[in-house]
Design a protein around this motif. Structure first.
Motif, PDB file in Angstrom:
ATOM      1  N   ARG A  19     -11.485   2.283  20.581  1.00  0.00           N
ATOM      2  CA  ARG A  19     -10.721   3.374  19.965  1.00  0.00           C
ATOM      3  C   ARG A  19     -11.574   4.234  19.052  1.00  0.00           C
ATOM      4  N   LYS A  20     -12.601   3.632  18.426  1.00  0.00           N
ATOM      5  CA  LYS A  20     -13.312   4.319  17.352  1.00  0.00           C
ATOM      6  C   LYS A  20     -14.662   4.886  17.784  1.00  0.00           C
ATOM      7  N   ARG A  21     -14.695   5.486  18.953  1.00  0.00           N
ATOM      8  CA  ARG A  21     -15.863   6.264  19.341  1.00  0.00           C
ATOM      9  C   ARG A  21     -15.811   7.571  18.565  1.00  0.00           C
ATOM     10  N   SER A  63     -17.063  10.436  18.910  1.00  0.00           N
ATOM     11  CA  SER A  63     -16.853  11.653  19.698  1.00  0.00           C
ATOM     12  C   SER A  63     -15.381  11.837  20.039  1.00  0.00           C
ATOM     13  N   ARG A  64     -14.663  10.744  20.124  1.00  0.00           N
ATOM     14  CA  ARG A  64     -13.223  10.800  20.435  1.00  0.00           C
ATOM     15  C   ARG A  64     -12.405  11.164  19.207  1.00  0.00           C
ATOM     16  N   CYS A  65     -12.892  10.788  18.020  1.00  0.00           N
ATOM     17  CA  CYS A  65     -12.101  10.945  16.795  1.00  0.00           C
ATOM     18  C   CYS A  65     -12.395  12.233  16.025  1.00  0.00           C
ATOM     19  N   ASP A  80      -9.967  15.319  15.735  1.00  0.00           N
ATOM     20  CA  ASP A  80      -8.773  15.183  14.892  1.00  0.00           C
ATOM     21  C   ASP A  80      -9.055  15.499  13.424  1.00  0.00           C
ATOM     22  N   TYR A 136     -17.837   3.418  12.970  1.00  0.00           N
ATOM     23  CA  TYR A 136     -17.485   4.069  14.227  1.00  0.00           C
ATOM     24  C   TYR A 136     -18.596   3.811  15.235  1.00  0.00           C
TER      25      TYR A 136
END
Length: 391
Positions: free
Chosen positions: A30-32, A34-36, A39, A257
Motif C-alpha cells: 500500500r505504501k509505495r 509513487s502511489r501515495c 494524494d 514508504y
C-alpha cells in the motif's frame, strides 16, 4: 501423542508467519511512495533540506550519487558531502563535483574533509555529526555514498513528510540487480525486514516498532537536535537504525514508504559480498549476545527450517500445516522479490538464502568475539566499548 504434537506444531507455524508477515507485507504494498504522492498537495513554500552524504573510500560510486542529487527537482537543496578519511579519490571527486555545482543556483554544495577520528566515535556517525553541525536546513536528509536518486525522489518524499506532519521519514530503496544468488540473499534480508521490524506498527505510538534506513533518513532538524543527534549513539554500530529508535523513543512521529521508483542501490557486489557486508551489523543487532543469537536460531529452526524438513519425515496427514507454511513462505518471498525488483527467479532459492543468512549471523558473532571487537573501514572498535555504548 506424537502425531498431535506434529500436527499442532504445523498449524502453529502457519499462524506464526501470518501474524509476522501479513500485516507488514500489506502495508508495504500500500505504501509505495509513487502511489501515495498524488494524494498530497504541493506545498506553498518548500523547506530547505540539507542532504548529508558521508563517504569513505567510495570513489567508484560517489560521483554518480552526488550528480543524481544535483539533478533533483527539489527547489531548495543544500548538499553536504563528507570525505571521511578516504585514501582513494573520494575527496578530489567531491571537490570537482562541488565546483561544477557552483553553477547551479537552485542547489548549493559544500565538502567537508575529516582527517582524524576521535577515539569515542564511530566513523560514519562522526562524519554525519560534523555535517549536521554545518547544516542550515529545516530538514536533514542522511543518505549513503552509493545511492542513486531520481529527480523527483526528494520532492516526493518531502510532500509525504509535510502532508503527514512527520518528524522522521524513511524510504526503502530498490536493490539494483546483480547475480541470481546475490539477489536471493538480498531478498531474504527484505523478507526479514518485513517480518522482523513490525513495519505496520512503525507509524503508531508503540516505541518497540521503529525503523531507520541508511539510504534515506529524513528528519526535522529541531527533532534531531532535541534528541542529541548522533552524539547520543556515537559508538553504536547500527547508526541508521538506532537513529530511528532514538526518534521513536522520544515519541516523535515516524513513518516509512517504499521508494523503489525513487532510490536505487547496489548493496553488495556479489553473493559473498552480501555475507561479508553484514559482518559489522549482524552480531550488533543481537546486542553482542550469544544467548540472543542461540534463542533466535532455535526459533528459526522451529518455525522456518522445520516446515521444509518435517514433510519428509511424517505422513502428510500430520505435516499438512508445514506444507501450507512452505507455500505461504514462498508466496511472501515472491511478493517481496517483486516489490524490491529482484524478480520471481529468486523464489526457489528461499531455503538456501535462509541458510546463508544464518551462516552470516554466526560468522559475524564468531569474527567479532575472536577479534575482540568490530573492524570496519580500517578502524577497530573494542567489543567491551561497543557493549557499553549500545542504545
Amino acid at each position: 501423542m506424537q502425531a498431535l504434537i506434529i500436527t499442532y506444531w504445523g498449524y502453529a507455524t502457519i499462524v506464526f508467519w501470518i501474524v509476522i508477515l501479513a500485516p507488514s507485507l500489506v502495508m508495504m504494498i500500500r505504501k509505495r511512495i509513487s502511489r501515495c504522492v498524488p494524494d498530497t498537495d504541493i506545498p506553498a513554500e518548500w523547506p530547505l533540506i540539507s542532504v548529508i552524504v558521508p563517504a569513505k573510500d567510495e570513489a567508484e560510486t560517489i560521483e554518480v550519487t552526488l550528480n543524481s542529487l544535483l539533478a533533483s527537482d527539489y527547489p531548495r537543496l543544500e548538499i553536504i558531502a563528507v570525505n571521511d578519511r578516504s585514501t582513494d579519490e573520494t575527496g578530489p571527486i567531491m571537490e570537482r563535483v562541488a565546483k561544477e555545482a557552483a553553477k547551479n543556483e537552485q542547489t548549493s554544495m559544500q565538502v567537508v574533509h575529516i582527517k582524524e577520528l576521535p577515539s569515542d566515535w564511530m566513523g560514519k556517525s562522526h562524519a554525519m555529526h560534523q555535517a549536521a553541525q554545518r547544516a542550515n536546513g529545516e530538514l536533514l536528509l542522511f543518505t549513503d555514498g552509493d545511492i542513486i536518486f531520481t529527480p523527483h525522489a526528494i520532492s516526493s518524499a518531502a510532500r509525504i513528510f509535510l502532508h503527514q506532519q512527520l518528524d522522521h521519514l524513511c524510504l526503502l530503496p530498490q536493490l539494483a540487480r546483480g547475480g541470481l544468488i546475490e539477489m536471493a540473499f538480498i531478498t531474504f534480508f527484505g523478507f526479514l525486514l518485513t517480518g522482523g521490524t513490525f513495519l505496520w506498527l512503525v507509524p503508531t505510538r508503540w516505541t518497540f516498532a521503529y525503523i531507520g534506513i541508511g539510504a534515506f533518513n529524513l528528519v526535522r532538524t529541531s527533532v534531531y537536535q532535541a534528541i542529541g543527534g548522533f552524539e547520543t549513539i556515537k559508538l553504536d554500530v547500527l547508526d541508521d537504525i538506532k537513529l530511528g529508535k532514538l526518534i521513536k523513543h522520544h515519541h516523535y512521529r515516524q513513518d516509512f514508504y517504499l521508494g523503489i521508483q525513487e532510490l536505487k542501490v547496489r548493496w553488495q557486489p556479489s553473493a559473498w559480498g552480501v555475507i561479508t557486508g553484514v559482518e559489522k551489523n549482524s552480531f550488533a543487532s543481537f546486542h553482542y549476545s550469544l544467548l540472543r543469537v542461540i534463542l533466535v536460531t532455535l526459533i528459526f529452526i522451529l518455525f522456518f527450517q522445520a516446515p521444509f524438513i518435517i514433510p519428509f519425515l511424517f505422513p502428510i496427514s500430520q505435516s499438512i500445516g508445514f506444507l501450507i507454511t512452505v507455500v505461504l513462505l514462498h508466496l511472501c518471498y515472491a511478493a517481496i522479490a517483486i516489490l524490491f525488483s529482484s524478480g520471481l527467479r529468486v523464489t526457489p532459492l528461499l531455503f538456501f538464502a535462509s541458510l546463508a543468512l544464518a551462516f552470516a549471523i554466526w560468522r559475524s558473532a564468531w569474527i567479532t568475539i575472536k577479534n575482540g571487537g568490530v573492524r570496519w573501514r580500517d578502524t577497530i572498535y573494542p567489543l567491551d566499548v561497543l557493549k557499553k555504548n549500545l542504545y
